[in-house]
Design an enzyme around this catalytic site. Structure first.
Site, PDB file in Angstrom:
ATOM      1  N   GLU A 206     -32.061 -67.863  48.203  1.00  0.00           N
ATOM      2  CA  GLU A 206     -32.443 -69.215  47.793  1.00  0.00           C
ATOM      3  C   GLU A 206     -33.935 -69.476  47.929  1.00  0.00           C
ATOM      4  OE1 GLU A 206     -29.814 -71.988  49.692  1.00  0.00           O
ATOM      5  OE2 GLU A 206     -28.044 -71.110  48.751  1.00  0.00           O
ATOM      6  N   LYS A 336     -20.547 -79.515  44.879  1.00  0.00           N
ATOM      7  CA  LYS A 336     -20.873 -78.345  44.064  1.00  0.00           C
ATOM      8  C   LYS A 336     -19.949 -78.347  42.849  1.00  0.00           C
ATOM      9  CE  LYS A 336     -22.429 -75.397  47.894  1.00  0.00           C
ATOM     10  NZ  LYS A 336     -22.054 -74.259  48.780  1.00  0.00           N
ATOM     11  N   SER A 366     -26.042 -70.156  45.697  1.00  0.00           N
ATOM     12  CA  SER A 366     -27.029 -69.102  45.969  1.00  0.00           C
ATOM     13  C   SER A 366     -27.298 -68.252  44.734  1.00  0.00           C
ATOM     14  CB  SER A 366     -26.563 -68.227  47.132  1.00  0.00           C
ATOM     15  OG  SER A 366     -25.280 -67.706  46.870  1.00  0.00           O
TER      16      SER A 366
END
Length: 432
Positions: A206, A336, A366
């Protein structure tokens, strides 16, 4: 009908880790189109919607997504052709019904999400609105406080840190543009500190640095030093946040952390010490996804002092969130899109959280792409917080740049969430 879906196409592409993912392009009768790319996670919750992979060991180690692409080109396109792209709820329900499984394993949550988001983008284009305005209406003007992942550990890096993400949060900035500057300057100062100490400046998935350090507390000390060297005040201008990703630490009912097997209570004791010593305002996945009793105890002890975020605990799923609300587990939820698989379900989960007084954080994964949908979603839903990585790697910066564009477009109407986005707290200054 000018906004009827006329065609859908899809492609296998690569994400930021060099792994396959997919994109979908939806075309409407009036010529408007919408393109969406879907991300993929490294530390995934057991209860997430199913990401369909090919399983062919001869292609990408079995991680290809050609089956998901074929599902878009075939049954999904056939089902949605002629449907009104402006009716997002109907589009998403048709996708859910067509799949017919509880976790979207038939068509793949990756295929379904790509089409769901691409449809929304095509609809926004058709009516001449930016995505955040189309989704959020006239009052979508709140720019989120970014939780910037500048030190990586756990499943996101090859180092000896147990905690997965060490984040800085520019709560004292007057605008998102200034918040981004605060973060970039601290990131640059952190790189300088690491070099001075002979530590690695290689980055993780990230974009955060991933050095080997003596302890997780040593990582927090580095952040405090970098904040001060950049000319900012810890706890006033910039606060800290952690993602423990405790699922990754759980073995045989205990948390293996810093070389010791610990109970949930011992983990909470550790967090309590950190809160006393550092200006930490958010703690994500401090315990594992099925440790409901531990979460309840942690929330009772720490919930009035710190934001306790459920990611793997809730996986953007309204049923799991409702269990958390009813049982007093956590006080915030990470959102998410690919954990649940459609835009409509995502927004419904956000609405449930808001009604219960939970805070919401819109998050990347990620394994990301250059898609910037989550930036628009954060503004559209007035979430007040966003997680989209560090201050390097273009798939992370793309989201920050989109937020800059949105803030500029809003002009004087733009409001930066800052400290208010994470709730008023008396954050401790450095007391070590």
């Amino acid at each position: 009908m000018e906004t009827a879906i006329e065609w859908i196409t899809a492609h296998e592409i690569l994400d930021s880790r060099g792994q396959p993912t997919l994109e979908a392009l939806v075309g409407l009768a009036n010529g408007a189109t919408g393109l969406a790319q879907v991300p993929s996670g490294a530390s995934t919750g057991t209860f997430e919607a199913h990401e369909l992979r090919d399983g062919d060991p001869k292609r990408y180690g079995g991680k290809g997504v050609l089956r998901a692409v074929e599902n878009i080109l075939g049954p999904i396109q056939s089902e949605l052709r002629g449907e009104d792209a402006l009716n997002q709820a109907r589009i998403d329900q048709l996708l859910i019904d067509l799949d017919g499984t509880p976790n979207k394993s038939q068509l793949g949550a990756n295929a379904i999400l790509a089409v769901s988001l691409a449809t929304a983008k095509a609809a926004a284009s058709a009516v001449g609105l930016p995505l955040y305005r189309y989704l959020g209406g006239p009052f979508a003007n709140l720019l989120p406080a970014p939780l910037m992942n500048v030190l990586n550990g756990g499943a996101h890096a090859d180092n000896n840190l147990d905690i997965q993400e060490f984040m800085i949060v520019p709560i004292g900035a007057p605008s998102f543009r200034e918040a981004l500057r605060y973060g970039a300057e601290v990131f640059a100062a952190l790189k300088q500190v690491l070099r001075q100490r002979g530590l690695s400046t290689g980055v993780g998935d990230e974009g955060g640095f991933a050095p080997n350090l003596d302890s997780n507390a040593a990582a927090l000390d580095l952040l405090m030093t970098a904040i001060e060297q950049a000319g900012y005040r810890p706890g006033e201008d910039i606060a800290l946040a952690l993602d423990v990703a405790a699922n990754e630490l759980l073995q045989d009912g205990q948390y293996h952390f810093e070389g010791k097997a610990r109970s949930a209570e011992q983990m909470v004791n550790y967090y309590e010490q950190l809160l006393a010593n550092y200006p930490i305002l958010s703690l994500e996945d401090g315990l594992a996804e099925e440790d409901w009793a531990g979460w309840q105890a942690m929330t009772a002890r720490l919930g009035s002092r710190v934001q306790l975020v459920g990611d793997d605990l809730f996986v953007t799923n309204p049923a799991r969130l409702q269990k958390g609300i009813d049982s007093g587990a956590a006080n915030a939820i990470l959102i998410k899109l690919n954990q649940i698989g459609t835009l409509t379900e995502t927004v419904s989960t956000i609405q449930l959280a808001v009604q219960a007084g939970f805070r919401t954080l819109i998050s990347h994964r990620s394994g990301e792409t250059e898609d910037t949908t989550i930036a628009d979603l954060a503004v559209a839903t007035r979430a007040g917080q966003i997680k989209t990585g560090s201050l390097c790697r273009s798939e992370r910066i793309a989201k920050y740049n989109q937020l800059l564009r949105i803030e500029d477009e809003l002009g004087e109407a733009a409001v930066y969430a800052g400290r208010v986005g994470l709730g008023p707290r008396g954050l401790p200054a450095r007391s070590r």
